[in-house]
Design a protein around this motif. Structure first.
Motif, mmCIF file in Angstrom:
data_model
loop_
_atom_site.group_PDB
_atom_site.id
_atom_site.type_symbol
_atom_site.label_atom_id
_atom_site.label_comp_id
_atom_site.label_asym_id
_atom_site.label_seq_id
_atom_site.Cartn_x
_atom_site.Cartn_y
_atom_site.Cartn_z
ATOM 1 N N ILE A 36 0.868 -1.180 0.000
ATOM 2 C CA ILE A 36 0.000 0.000 0.000
ATOM 3 C C ILE A 36 0.902 1.226 0.000
ATOM 4 N N GLY A 37 0.475 2.272 -0.711
ATOM 5 C CA GLY A 37 1.204 3.537 -0.642
ATOM 6 C C GLY A 37 1.368 4.173 -2.001
ATOM 7 N N GLY A 38 1.163 5.487 -2.057
ATOM 8 C CA GLY A 38 1.273 6.240 -3.302
ATOM 9 C C GLY A 38 2.713 6.544 -3.689
ATOM 10 N N PRO A 39 2.888 7.479 -4.640
ATOM 11 C CA PRO A 39 4.223 7.724 -5.196
ATOM 12 C C PRO A 39 5.121 8.605 -4.317
ATOM 13 N N ALA A 40 6.420 8.335 -4.431
ATOM 14 C CA ALA A 40 7.423 9.240 -3.843
ATOM 15 C C ALA A 40 7.845 10.184 -4.948
ATOM 16 N N PRO A 230 -0.217 -14.132 8.835
ATOM 17 C CA PRO A 230 -0.608 -14.255 7.427
ATOM 18 C C PRO A 230 0.609 -14.580 6.555
ATOM 19 N N ASP A 231 0.370 -15.329 5.510
ATOM 20 C CA ASP A 231 1.405 -15.531 4.494
ATOM 21 C C ASP A 231 1.432 -14.249 3.659
ATOM 22 N N LEU A 232 2.598 -13.586 3.636
ATOM 23 C CA LEU A 232 2.662 -12.258 2.991
ATOM 24 C C LEU A 232 2.274 -12.271 1.524
ATOM 25 N N TRP A 233 2.455 -13.422 0.854
ATOM 26 C CA TRP A 233 2.075 -13.485 -0.570
ATOM 27 C C TRP A 233 0.559 -13.377 -0.718
ATOM 28 N N LEU A 234 -0.141 -14.018 0.230
ATOM 29 C CA LEU A 234 -1.606 -14.023 0.148
ATOM 30 C C LEU A 234 -2.211 -12.815 0.840
ATOM 31 N N TYR A 235 -1.623 -12.443 1.963
ATOM 32 C CA TYR A 235 -2.186 -11.383 2.798
ATOM 33 C C TYR A 235 -1.102 -10.368 3.165
ATOM 34 N N PRO A 236 -0.810 -9.422 2.269
ATOM 35 C CA PRO A 236 0.185 -8.407 2.617
ATOM 36 C C PRO A 236 -0.232 -7.669 3.891
ATOM 37 N N ASN A 266 -11.149 -3.171 1.017
ATOM 38 C CA ASN A 266 -10.285 -4.317 0.728
ATOM 39 C C ASN A 266 -9.302 -4.613 1.860
ATOM 40 N N ALA A 267 -9.599 -4.061 3.039
ATOM 41 C CA ALA A 267 -8.734 -4.339 4.200
ATOM 42 C C ALA A 267 -9.532 -5.148 5.218
ATOM 43 N N GLN A 268 -8.808 -6.001 5.944
ATOM 44 C CA GLN A 268 -9.497 -6.871 6.910
ATOM 45 C C GLN A 268 -8.689 -6.988 8.198
ATOM 46 N N ILE A 269 -9.402 -6.979 9.333
ATOM 47 C CA ILE A 269 -8.761 -7.388 10.596
ATOM 48 C C ILE A 269 -8.619 -8.898 10.471
ATOM 49 N N PHE A 270 -7.384 -9.339 10.435
ATOM 50 C CA PHE A 270 -7.085 -10.716 10.019
ATOM 51 C C PHE A 270 -7.899 -11.734 10.826
ATOM 52 N N HIS A 271 -8.452 -12.703 10.122
ATOM 53 C CA HIS A 271 -9.371 -13.628 10.776
ATOM 54 C C HIS A 271 -8.693 -14.593 11.735
ATOM 55 N N ARG A 272 -7.316 -14.674 11.644
ATOM 56 C CA ARG A 272 -6.630 -15.591 12.570
ATOM 57 C C ARG A 272 -5.873 -14.868 13.676
ATOM 58 N N HIS A 273 -5.756 -13.527 13.560
ATOM 59 C CA HIS A 273 -4.956 -12.770 14.531
ATOM 60 C C HIS A 273 -5.442 -11.320 14.481
ATOM 61 N N ALA A 274 -6.179 -10.906 15.529
ATOM 62 C CA ALA A 274 -6.886 -9.619 15.448
ATOM 63 C C ALA A 274 -5.979 -8.393 15.575
ATOM 64 N N ASN A 275 -4.689 -8.591 15.909
ATOM 65 C CA ASN A 275 -3.797 -7.424 15.944
ATOM 66 C C ASN A 275 -3.063 -7.242 14.618
ATOM 67 N N ILE A 276 -3.551 -7.894 13.572
ATOM 68 C CA ILE A 276 -2.935 -7.726 12.254
ATOM 69 C C ILE A 276 -4.033 -7.296 11.278
ATOM 70 N N ILE A 277 -3.738 -6.278 10.489
ATOM 71 C CA ILE A 277 -4.673 -5.905 9.413
ATOM 72 C C ILE A 277 -4.040 -6.341 8.104
ATOM 73 N N VAL A 278 -4.842 -6.987 7.250
ATOM 74 C CA VAL A 278 -4.285 -7.482 5.991
ATOM 75 C C VAL A 278 -4.926 -6.773 4.799
ATOM 76 N N ASN A 279 -4.154 -6.731 3.735
ATOM 77 C CA ASN A 279 -4.594 -6.164 2.461
ATOM 78 C C ASN A 279 -5.146 -7.328 1.624
ATOM 79 N N LEU A 280 -6.461 -7.298 1.377
ATOM 80 C CA LEU A 280 -7.073 -8.416 0.639
ATOM 81 C C LEU A 280 -6.851 -8.294 -0.864
ATOM 82 N N GLY A 281 -6.211 -7.196 -1.274
ATOM 83 C CA GLY A 281 -5.974 -6.940 -2.709
ATOM 84 C C GLY A 281 -6.539 -5.583 -3.057
ATOM 85 N N GLY A 282 -5.654 -4.626 -3.301
ATOM 86 C CA GLY A 282 -6.093 -3.286 -3.672
ATOM 87 C C GLY A 282 -6.569 -2.435 -2.498
ATOM 88 N N ALA A 283 -6.234 -2.812 -1.275
ATOM 89 C CA ALA A 283 -6.634 -1.992 -0.110
ATOM 90 C C ALA A 283 -5.916 -0.649 -0.163
#
Ligand code: FAD
Length: 317
Positions: A36-40, A230-236, A266-283
Motif C-alpha cells: 500500500i502507498g502512493g508515489p514518492a 498471514p502468508d505475505l504473498w496471500l495477505y500483505p 479491501n482491508a481486513q482485521i485478520f481472521h486468525r490474529h486480530a492485531n494484524i490488518i491485511v490487504n485483501l488486494g487493492g486496499a
C-alpha cells in the motif's frame, strides 16, 4: 523544475547527487509488505554508505524532506505518497570479523541473508528472528524481538542482546561508531525513534551453537508463524498494528469486541490474529486507517483500553 501537484524543486538535489540515479514518481506500495502507498517524488536506492551520507547532507542543505526506508515491514505509507526523497537503504555486505562476530550493512535482509549466513557458520543469536521481514537498520530501529525457543517460550529475545556496535550517521551529520547503550533499547523502541540518526553498518556478537539446536528453533519459530501469521504473498500486512499491552494483548481485546475478521473495503482485521490488518488486494491506506480507528474506538468504549499504533505512518494520507 516544478513537479506534479506540488512546487518543490528537486533540480538542486539531482545536481548535487550527480552520477547517482534518482528515480521520479515511484510507487511505494511494492516496496512495503502491506503493498500500500502512493508515489514518492524522488527515490534513491542507496547501495553504499557514501550515497546515504551524500543524499542526507544534500536534503538537509536544500531543506528537502527525506525518509529512510528498509524492507517497509513496519510502516503504512499514505495513498498520496511522499513529498521528498525516499532513501531506500540497500547497503549490503556481510563479513565475519572473527569466529563469533559478523559485520553487516544496514540494508542487509536479516531473514534471508544474515540469518542464513550466520546459521551456516553454526552461530546463534539472530536465528530467533527467522521469518520476520526486516533489514538490519529497521531491526535496530524497532529492537526486533521474538519469543525464546520452545517448549518454554519463557521470555522475549531482542536483537539488542547480540548487537556489539554500529556505525551511524548522526542527525548532526557526524559518522560515529556507537555501542548498544547509545540506542537506549526498549520494547519496540530505540533512540532512532527520537533522533534522525541513520544506521550504516552493525556488528553482532553471536554464539556458537550446535546445528541441531539452531535447526530446532528455526523450524519451531517458522511453524509458530505459519499457524498465526498471514502468508505475505496471500495477505500483505505490516505485522502487529498496535503496541503490546502487557499481560493482555491488543489482539485479544480487538477479538473480544467481535472485530476479528471485520472487513472494510479491501482491508481486513485478520481472521486468525486480530492485531494484524491485511490487504485483501487493492486496499488503500485510508481503509487501513479506518479499520485502525474502528478498533481503537471500539476497544476504548467497550473495554476502556487505549490502543497505540505500533506501525509508523509515512507520507500523505
Ligand atoms: C508478517 C510480519 C511479521 C512481523 N513479526 C515481527 C516480530 O515477530 N517481531 C518484531 O519485532 N517485528 C515484527 N514485524 C515488524 C517488522 O518486521 C520489524 O519492525 C522490522 O524490523 C522492520 O524493518 P524494515 O527494514 O522493514 O523497516 P521499515 O519498515 O522499512 O522502517 C521502519 C523504521 O525503521 C527506520 N529505518 C529503516 N532503516 C533504517 C536505517 N538504516 N537507519 C535508521 N532507521 C532506519 C525507518 O526510517 C522507519 O522509521 C513483523 C512484520 C511483518 C510484516
Amino acid at each position: 523544475m516544478a513537479d506534479h501537484g506540488n512546487d518543490r524543486d528537486y533540480t538542486g538535489l539531482e545536481n548535487r547527487l550527480g552520477a547517482v540515479r534518482i528515480e521520479r514518481d515511484v510507487m511505494l506500495a511494492p516496496m512495503t509488505t502491506f503493498r500500500i502507498g502512493g508515489p514518492a517524488d524522488r527515490l534513491l536506492r542507496a547501495r553504499t554508505a557514501e550515497q546515504v551520507v551524500a543524499a542526507v547532507s544534500a536534503c538537509r542543505e536544500l531543506d528537502i524532506p527525506f525518509f529512510v526506508l528498509g524492507r517497509g515491514a513496519n510502516i503504512l505509507v499514505g495513498d498520496r505518497g511522499f513529498r521528498g526523497l525516499i532513501i531506500r537503504c540497500e547497503i549490503g555486505g556481510i563479513a565475519f570479523a572473527d569466529d563469533v562476530r559478523v559485520v553487516a550493512g544496514s540494508g542487509v535482509d536479516t531473514y534471508h541473508d544474515l540469518i542464513d549466513a550466520t546459521v551456516a557458520r553454526g552461530l546463534g543469536g539472530l536465528h530467533h528472528y527467522v521469518g520476520i521481514p526486516s533489514t538490519v537498520g529497521g531491526a535496530l530501529w524497532q529492537n526486533l524481538h521474538f519469543l525464546s525457543p520452545p517448549p518454554e517460550r519463557a521470555r522475549t529475545c531482542f536483537i539488542a542482546e547480540v548487537l556489539e556496535s554500529a556505525v551511524v550517521l548522526t542527525e548532526e551529520g557526524e559518522l560515529s561508531t556507537v555501542d548498544p547503550a547509545y540506542f537506549r533499547f526498549g520494547y519496540d523502541y530505540s533512540i532512532l525513534h527520537d533522533r534522525r540518526d541513520i544506521v550504516l553498518e552493525a556488528t553482532f556478537r553471536l554464539e556458537p551453537m550446535p546445528a541441531e539446536d539452531l535447526r530446532y528453533t528455526i523450524r519451531e519459530n517458522l511453524r509458530w508463524r505459519d499457524d498465526r501469521h498471514p502468508d505475505l504473498w496471500l495477505y500483505p500486512c505490516a505485522g502487529s498494528i498496535f503496541k503490546k499491552i502487557e499481560g493482555i494483548g491488543a489482539g485479544r481485546l480487538i477479538d473480544e469486541c467481535g472485530l476479528k475478521g471485520h472487513v472494510l473495503g479491501n482491508a481486513q482485521i485478520f481472521h486468525r490474529h486480530a492485531n494484524i490488518i491485511v490487504n485483501l488486494g487493492g486496499a488503500t491506506a485510508a481503509e487501513v486507517r479506518s479499520l485502525m480507528d474502528l478498533a481503537q474506538r471500539t476497544v476504548a468504549t467497550k473495554l476502556g483500553y487505549v490502543l497505540e499504533p505500533e506501525i509508523l505512518m509515512v507520507g500523505e494520507f
